[in-house]
Design a protein around this motif. Structure first.
Motif, PDB file in Angstrom:
ATOM      1  N   ALA A 100       0.855  -1.183   0.000  1.00  0.00           N
ATOM      2  CA  ALA A 100       0.000   0.000   0.000  1.00  0.00           C
ATOM      3  C   ALA A 100       0.895   1.240   0.000  1.00  0.00           C
ATOM      4  N   LEU A 101       0.333   2.352  -0.395  1.00  0.00           N
ATOM      5  CA  LEU A 101       1.072   3.607  -0.382  1.00  0.00           C
ATOM      6  C   LEU A 101       0.601   4.472   0.775  1.00  0.00           C
ATOM      7  N   TYR A 102       1.536   5.157   1.389  1.00  0.00           N
ATOM      8  CA  TYR A 102       1.239   6.125   2.444  1.00  0.00           C
ATOM      9  C   TYR A 102       1.934   7.397   2.005  1.00  0.00           C
ATOM     10  N   ILE A 103       1.175   8.354   1.508  1.00  0.00           N
ATOM     11  CA  ILE A 103       1.740   9.575   0.939  1.00  0.00           C
ATOM     12  C   ILE A 103       1.449  10.756   1.863  1.00  0.00           C
ATOM     13  N   LEU A 104       2.499  11.470   2.240  1.00  0.00           N
ATOM     14  CA  LEU A 104       2.362  12.652   3.087  1.00  0.00           C
ATOM     15  C   LEU A 104       2.281  13.901   2.212  1.00  0.00           C
ATOM     16  N   ASP A 105       1.504  14.894   2.640  1.00  0.00           N
ATOM     17  CA  ASP A 105       1.318  16.139   1.875  1.00  0.00           C
ATOM     18  C   ASP A 105       2.592  16.960   1.761  1.00  0.00           C
ATOM     19  N   GLU A 106       3.366  16.954   2.844  1.00  0.00           N
ATOM     20  CA  GLU A 106       4.574  17.757   2.874  1.00  0.00           C
ATOM     21  C   GLU A 106       5.633  17.015   3.673  1.00  0.00           C
ATOM     22  N   PHE A 107       6.876  17.421   3.487  1.00  0.00           N
ATOM     23  CA  PHE A 107       7.965  16.750   4.183  1.00  0.00           C
ATOM     24  C   PHE A 107       8.307  17.473   5.473  1.00  0.00           C
ATOM     25  N   ASP A 108       8.204  16.745   6.558  1.00  0.00           N
ATOM     26  CA  ASP A 108       8.670  17.175   7.864  1.00  0.00           C
ATOM     27  C   ASP A 108       9.354  15.943   8.454  1.00  0.00           C
ATOM     28  N   ALA A 109      10.671  16.011   8.627  1.00  0.00           N
ATOM     29  CA  ALA A 109      11.445  14.838   9.017  1.00  0.00           C
ATOM     30  C   ALA A 109      10.901  14.160  10.274  1.00  0.00           C
ATOM     31  N   ALA A 110      10.588  14.937  11.292  1.00  0.00           N
ATOM     32  CA  ALA A 110      10.074  14.351  12.537  1.00  0.00           C
ATOM     33  C   ALA A 110       8.760  13.612  12.292  1.00  0.00           C
ATOM     34  N   ASN A 111       7.903  14.162  11.463  1.00  0.00           N
ATOM     35  CA  ASN A 111       6.635  13.516  11.142  1.00  0.00           C
ATOM     36  C   ASN A 111       6.864  12.248  10.321  1.00  0.00           C
ATOM     37  N   VAL A 112       7.789  12.286   9.393  1.00  0.00           N
ATOM     38  CA  VAL A 112       8.097  11.099   8.587  1.00  0.00           C
ATOM     39  C   VAL A 112       8.580   9.969   9.491  1.00  0.00           C
ATOM     40  N   VAL A 113       9.490  10.267  10.404  1.00  0.00           N
ATOM     41  CA  VAL A 113       9.999   9.253  11.332  1.00  0.00           C
ATOM     42  C   VAL A 113       8.864   8.708  12.196  1.00  0.00           C
ATOM     43  N   ARG A 114       8.009   9.587  12.694  1.00  0.00           N
ATOM     44  CA  ARG A 114       6.889   9.161  13.538  1.00  0.00           C
ATOM     45  C   ARG A 114       5.945   8.244  12.765  1.00  0.00           C
TER      46      ARG A 114
ATOM     47  N   ALA B 176      10.571   5.699  -0.206  1.00  0.00           N
ATOM     48  CA  ALA B 176      11.313   6.339  -1.288  1.00  0.00           C
ATOM     49  C   ALA B 176      11.619   7.775  -0.868  1.00  0.00           C
ATOM     50  N   LEU B 177      12.850   7.991  -0.443  1.00  0.00           N
ATOM     51  CA  LEU B 177      13.277   9.310   0.018  1.00  0.00           C
ATOM     52  C   LEU B 177      14.565   9.692  -0.700  1.00  0.00           C
ATOM     53  N   VAL B 178      14.702  10.954  -1.045  1.00  0.00           N
ATOM     54  CA  VAL B 178      15.946  11.432  -1.652  1.00  0.00           C
ATOM     55  C   VAL B 178      16.983  11.620  -0.544  1.00  0.00           C
ATOM     56  N   PRO B 179      18.269  11.668  -0.890  1.00  0.00           N
ATOM     57  CA  PRO B 179      19.315  11.778   0.134  1.00  0.00           C
ATOM     58  C   PRO B 179      19.127  12.927   1.129  1.00  0.00           C
ATOM     59  N   THR B 180      18.678  14.067   0.691  1.00  0.00           N
ATOM     60  CA  THR B 180      18.468  15.189   1.601  1.00  0.00           C
ATOM     61  C   THR B 180      17.408  14.853   2.646  1.00  0.00           C
ATOM     62  N   MET B 181      16.367  14.154   2.251  1.00  0.00           N
ATOM     63  CA  MET B 181      15.330  13.738   3.190  1.00  0.00           C
ATOM     64  C   MET B 181      15.878  12.725   4.190  1.00  0.00           C
ATOM     65  N   LEU B 182      16.669  11.777   3.703  1.00  0.00           N
ATOM     66  CA  LEU B 182      17.269  10.781   4.593  1.00  0.00           C
ATOM     67  C   LEU B 182      18.168  11.445   5.632  1.00  0.00           C
ATOM     68  N   GLN B 183      18.965  12.404   5.200  1.00  0.00           N
ATOM     69  CA  GLN B 183      19.845  13.112   6.133  1.00  0.00           C
ATOM     70  C   GLN B 183      19.029  13.830   7.206  1.00  0.00           C
ATOM     71  N   ALA B 184      17.925  14.438   6.812  1.00  0.00           N
ATOM     72  CA  ALA B 184      17.071  15.136   7.780  1.00  0.00           C
ATOM     73  C   ALA B 184      16.447  14.142   8.760  1.00  0.00           C
ATOM     74  N   CYS B 185      16.033  12.977   8.275  1.00  0.00           N
ATOM     75  CA  CYS B 185      15.411  11.973   9.138  1.00  0.00           C
ATOM     76  C   CYS B 185      16.415  11.410  10.143  1.00  0.00           C
ATOM     77  N   VAL B 186      17.644  11.223   9.723  1.00  0.00           N
ATOM     78  CA  VAL B 186      18.679  10.692  10.610  1.00  0.00           C
ATOM     79  C   VAL B 186      18.952  11.650  11.767  1.00  0.00           C
TER      80      VAL B 186
END
Length: 66
Positions: free
Chosen positions: A19-33, A44-54
């Motif tokens: 299934a897909l879970y698509i967020l409206d906007e990128f917020d690293a803390a919300n993505v991790v949660r 599927a995250l680009v490197p900049t998003m991964l760095q923010a999540c880490v």
């Protein structure tokens, strides 16, 4: 993420019964949660998003980080 790479990363999981879970906007803390709460095992995250999540506080303690 508006290029041909997104076709594979979007359609393959659907073809495999996922299934897909698509967020409206990128917020690293919300993505991790959300990834932790929904037990998401593939993202599927680009490197900049991964760095923010880490950098999110407590990310190493999340279940998906093990």
């Amino acid at each position: 993420m508006l290029h041909a790479g997104v076709v594979w990363t979007t359609l393959a999981p659907l073809a495999w019964g996922g299934a897909l879970y698509i967020l409206d906007e990128f917020d690293a803390a919300n993505v991790v949660r959300v990834m932790d709460a929904e037990a998401i095992g593939y993202a599927a995250l680009v490197p900049t998003m991964l760095q923010a999540c880490v950098k999110v506080d407590g990310v190493a303690e999340q279940a998906f980080a093990a």
